[in-house]
Motif scaffolding. Structure first.
Motif, mmCIF file in Angstrom:
data_model
loop_
_atom_site.group_PDB
_atom_site.id
_atom_site.type_symbol
_atom_site.label_atom_id
_atom_site.label_comp_id
_atom_site.label_asym_id
_atom_site.label_seq_id
_atom_site.Cartn_x
_atom_site.Cartn_y
_atom_site.Cartn_z
ATOM 1 N N ASP A 25 0.825 -1.207 0.000
ATOM 2 C CA ASP A 25 0.000 0.000 0.000
ATOM 3 C C ASP A 25 0.859 1.257 0.000
ATOM 4 O O ASP A 25 1.940 1.294 0.534
ATOM 5 C CB ASP A 25 -0.992 0.020 1.156
ATOM 6 C CG ASP A 25 -0.457 -0.579 2.437
ATOM 7 O OD1 ASP A 25 0.714 -1.009 2.471
ATOM 8 O OD2 ASP A 25 -1.214 -0.628 3.403
ATOM 9 N N ARG A 186 -4.355 -5.943 1.180
ATOM 10 C CA ARG A 186 -4.698 -4.530 1.384
ATOM 11 C C ARG A 186 -4.922 -3.822 0.062
ATOM 12 O O ARG A 186 -5.836 -3.009 -0.071
ATOM 13 C CB ARG A 186 -3.607 -3.830 2.203
ATOM 14 C CG ARG A 186 -3.637 -4.186 3.679
ATOM 15 C CD ARG A 186 -2.738 -3.283 4.502
ATOM 16 N NE ARG A 186 -1.363 -3.253 4.060
ATOM 17 C CZ ARG A 186 -0.427 -4.127 4.417
ATOM 18 N NH1 ARG A 186 -0.727 -5.124 5.232
ATOM 19 N NH2 ARG A 186 0.800 -4.000 3.980
ATOM 20 N N GLN A 189 -8.244 -4.899 -1.310
ATOM 21 C CA GLN A 189 -9.318 -4.267 -0.531
ATOM 22 C C GLN A 189 -9.493 -2.810 -0.944
ATOM 23 O O GLN A 189 -10.607 -2.331 -1.097
ATOM 24 C CB GLN A 189 -9.022 -4.376 0.969
ATOM 25 C CG GLN A 189 -10.153 -3.954 1.866
ATOM 26 C CD GLN A 189 -11.365 -4.855 1.733
ATOM 27 O OE1 GLN A 189 -11.265 -6.044 1.415
ATOM 28 N NE2 GLN A 189 -12.537 -4.308 1.939
ATOM 29 N N ALA A 190 -8.392 -2.101 -1.137
ATOM 30 C CA ALA A 190 -8.456 -0.690 -1.541
ATOM 31 C C ALA A 190 -9.070 -0.525 -2.919
ATOM 32 O O ALA A 190 -9.783 0.436 -3.180
ATOM 33 C CB ALA A 190 -7.055 -0.073 -1.502
ATOM 34 N N GLN A 191 -8.810 -1.488 -3.811
ATOM 35 C CA GLN A 191 -9.355 -1.421 -5.159
ATOM 36 C C GLN A 191 -10.859 -1.652 -5.191
ATOM 37 O O GLN A 191 -11.532 -1.210 -6.109
ATOM 38 C CB GLN A 191 -8.645 -2.425 -6.077
ATOM 39 C CG GLN A 191 -7.207 -2.036 -6.359
ATOM 40 C CD GLN A 191 -6.435 -3.126 -7.095
ATOM 41 O OE1 GLN A 191 -6.857 -4.255 -7.207
ATOM 42 N NE2 GLN A 191 -5.253 -2.751 -7.589
ATOM 43 N N LYS A 192 -11.382 -2.328 -4.173
ATOM 44 C CA LYS A 192 -12.826 -2.570 -4.095
ATOM 45 C C LYS A 192 -13.586 -1.311 -3.696
ATOM 46 O O LYS A 192 -14.772 -1.198 -3.942
ATOM 47 C CB LYS A 192 -13.117 -3.684 -3.075
ATOM 48 C CG LYS A 192 -12.692 -5.039 -3.544
ATOM 49 C CD LYS A 192 -13.029 -6.074 -2.490
ATOM 50 C CE LYS A 192 -12.513 -7.450 -2.904
ATOM 51 N NZ LYS A 192 -12.767 -8.459 -1.859
ATOM 52 N N HIS A 193 -12.909 -0.397 -3.052
ATOM 53 C CA HIS A 193 -13.578 0.818 -2.563
ATOM 54 C C HIS A 193 -13.450 1.966 -3.506
ATOM 55 O O HIS A 193 -12.759 2.256 -4.264
ATOM 56 C CB HIS A 193 -13.031 1.229 -1.193
ATOM 57 C CG HIS A 193 -13.424 0.250 -0.134
ATOM 58 N ND1 HIS A 193 -12.620 -0.815 0.225
ATOM 59 C CD2 HIS A 193 -14.547 0.120 0.615
ATOM 60 C CE1 HIS A 193 -13.221 -1.509 1.158
ATOM 61 N NE2 HIS A 193 -14.379 -0.984 1.416
#
Length: 193
Positions: A25, A186, A189-193
């Motif tokens: 990240d 991580r 997960q960040a790409q999903k938001h």
């Protein structure tokens, strides 16, 4: 010439997507600065998080896992990193290591995770205490004939490089056992938001 340059740039652009998905990240620009002390602190913070999360997420029964007989087990790899952190950070601090245990021989996950956390907490002090003013201060290195010297900051850079090298090993071990490494998790997960 222009056509070749266009194809080169297009290829570079297309190939950067997979590399972005594999990074930890934050971008490299977030870690880089004119201050060498700030850079090593940022490098330590990133690899610290990855190591702790990886060690904690792998089940205890997989701590004995070796991809091939010639390499360390996952547990021995975690123990090696813990012992090395104490070794390098004590040199940077200019003091004897607070640990004389060879954690590479430990087998219990709880012991190894604690050793890793303790070694990283000890290193936190070495990184926090490093400034641009003392980055180049010479520290004593062990070795034959009384050892040699190196810059404090160079020892810390070597430590983060060593930790990153072995995090790369850890990622392979985790992938072979079907686990997503924490740095990738991580990013996903960040790409999903």
């Amino acid at each position: 010439m222009m056509r070749s340059l266009t194809f080169f740039l297009f290829g570079l652009l297309c190939s950067s997507g997979p590399a972005t998905a594999q990074r930890t990240d934050g971008s490299f620009a977030d870690a880089l600065s004119p201050s060498l002390a700030s850079v090593v602190k940022s490098m330590h913070a990133t690899i610290r998080r990855n190591l702790v999360e990886a060690a904690g997420s792998v089940p205890e029964e997989e701590y004995a896992f070796k991809p091939t007989p010639q390499v360390r087990s996952f547990g021995a790899l975690i123990g090696h990193v813990a012992s090395a952190n104490f070794f390098f950070c004590s040199m940077a601090k200019g003091e004897p290591s607070p640990s004389t245990t060879n954690y590479e021989t430990a087998r219990d996950k709880a012991v190894l995770v604690k050793a890793l956390r303790d070694s990283l907490a000890y290193c936190d002090g070495a990184y926090t205490g490093t400034t641009d003013a003392n980055f180049g201060r010479l520290v004593k290195l062990p070795g034959p004939n009384g050892g040699s010297q190196s810059a404090r900051g160079a020892v810390l850079m070597f430590n983060t490089t060593h930790n990153n090298e072995h995090y790369g090993n850890i990622v392979v071990y985790m992938r072979l056992k079907g686990h997503v490494p924490p740095s990738t998790a991580r990013t996903q997960q960040a790409q999903k938001h």
